[in-house]
Design a protein around this motif. Structure first.
Motif, PDB file in Angstrom:
ATOM      1  N   GLY A   1      47.064  26.063  67.302  1.00 15.37           N
ATOM      2  CA  GLY A   1      46.949  26.924  66.178  1.00 15.37           C
ATOM      3  C   GLY A   1      45.813  27.834  66.177  1.00 15.37           C
ATOM      4  O   GLY A   1      45.534  28.305  65.139  1.00 15.37           O
ATOM      5  N   ALA A   2      45.567  28.446  67.254  1.00 14.61           N
ATOM      6  CA  ALA A   2      44.248  29.266  67.599  1.00 14.61           C
ATOM      7  C   ALA A   2      44.995  30.641  66.997  1.00 14.61           C
ATOM      8  O   ALA A   2      46.075  30.984  67.539  1.00 14.61           O
ATOM      9  N   THR A   3      44.292  31.481  65.971  1.00 18.12           N
ATOM     10  CA  THR A   3      44.616  32.935  65.771  1.00 18.12           C
ATOM     11  C   THR A   3      44.241  33.660  67.179  1.00 18.12           C
ATOM     12  O   THR A   3      43.687  33.216  67.982  1.00 18.12           O
ATOM     13  N   LYS A   4      44.740  34.955  66.907  1.00 18.38           N
ATOM     14  CA  LYS A   4      44.427  35.882  67.820  1.00 18.38           C
ATOM     15  C   LYS A   4      43.034  36.231  68.154  1.00 18.38           C
ATOM     16  O   LYS A   4      42.435  36.344  69.170  1.00 18.38           O
ATOM     17  N   TRP A   5      42.130  36.081  66.886  1.00 19.21           N
ATOM     18  CA  TRP A   5      40.633  36.365  67.159  1.00 19.21           C
ATOM     19  C   TRP A   5      40.013  35.143  67.769  1.00 19.21           C
ATOM     20  O   TRP A   5      39.093  35.391  68.651  1.00 19.21           O
TER      21      TRP A   5
END
Length: 326
Positions: A220-224
């Motif tokens: 679930g890591a975001t692009k940031w």
């Protein structure tokens, strides 16, 4: 029950012979080391002499010139000691140009690497990113003189930008006025330089294995977060090199300022747009008067010292432990 006896003789002989056989490569290495050392200087000496003749001696001669008042070949040198350096501190033109150069290096660097990191986030998964990267890199292969002249013609009081503003009912802007000219120079430099650093950083980002990003998406890591914890650490070494390159290049900006200001308003660059390199050039030419080579050389030595300090600080700030994939 029968007993067996150990025969230590052969084993002992083997153990005694092991050091002898093991020491053979070391003895061979010791014999080869003097040969390598003898071959070291014949190969190094030509490059060392060439570097000394082309770089070290001219730098030392420039420092000697900075301690004198000199109008150039054919004129006598007049010893001034450190007077050229103290005169720079009292020179408003030099102080302004030095502040402009420092602002360009810091503000322009923030803008360049801000756009570079944003491009890395956007281009990593973009379709046709190779073509986009080539388009972004294109301004870098254009001459700085051409870039500066083009921007100067676009932004001069009767240029294309103000003409378009008039068509849409907006008031023309004083792009080349004292309050705007240096900002426009920084904008043009950022536009023409960003593609180079995007190409360097993207080449490092492309070498990151895709499975790291796939694993990051699964948790679930975001692009940031992917950029912060994967892209940036694994490209940090390249960023450190890019930061040093930017510091060195930004402290000697010259062509774009000359072309930009003279294309917009013919004449010498206004004080508000000068960098140290431009001020050094004006000291040499002196508007047709006697050249001040001693003062110009003192500026060069001063910039060399500042560049060395800033490069050292940049390396200290960007120094981190190397991140390697297991």
């Amino acid at each position: 029950m029968g007993t067996s006896t150990l025969t230590p003789g052969p084993v002992g002989e083997a153990e005694q012979s092991a050091p002898a056989s093991g020491s053979a490569p070391h003895e061979k290495g010791r014999r080869l080391r003097p040969a390598r050392e003898r071959a070291f200087w014949p190969f190094l000496l030509p490059a060392l002499l060439g570097y000394s003749l082309l770089f070290v001696l001219p730098a030392l001669y420039g420092f000697w010139v900075s301690l004198n008042k000199w109008a150039g070949p054919g004129s006598a040198m007049e010893w001034r000691g450190l007077s050229n350096y103290t005169a720079l501190l009292d020179n408003d033109a030099f102080r302004t140009s030095f502040v402009n150069t420092f602002v360009l290096a810091l503000g322009g660097g923030v803008a360049v690497f801000g756009f570079t990191f944003l491009s890395m986030v956007v281009l990593r998964q973009a379709k046709g990113r190779g073509f986009i990267r080539s388009v972004v890199f294109l301004p870098m292969i254009i001459s700085m003189i051409a870039v500066g002249a083009a921007i100067g013609f676009l932004l001069n009081p009767e240029g294309v930008v103000n003409t378009v503003f008039g068509w849409v009912g907006l008031d023309p802007q004083p792009w080349l006025g004292p309050d705007m000219v240096f900002r426009c120079v920084i904008g043009g430099l950022v536009w023409s330089s960003t593609g180079f650093y995007v190409a360097l950083m993207m080449s490092a980002a492309d070498s990151i294995p895709p499975y790291l990003y796939e694993d990051a998406k699964l948790v679930g890591a975001t692009k940031w977060e992917q950029f912060r914890y994967i892209t940036l650490p694994l490209t940090w070494d390249v960023f450190a090199v890019c930061a040093v390159l930017w510091v060195v290049n930004s402290l000697k900006v010259f062509e774009i300022v000359i072309a930009f200001t003279t294309a917009g308003t013919p004449g010498s660059p206004p004080l508000q747009a000068r960098t140290v390199a431009v001020q050094q050039f004006l000291s040499v030419t002196n508007n047709g008067g006697a050249p001040e080579l001693g003062s110009a050389a003192a500026m060069g030595v001063f910039v060399l010292i500042v560049t060395t300090v800033l490069v050292w600080l940049t390396r200290r700030i960007t120094r981190r432990e190397r991140v390697e994939l297991s």
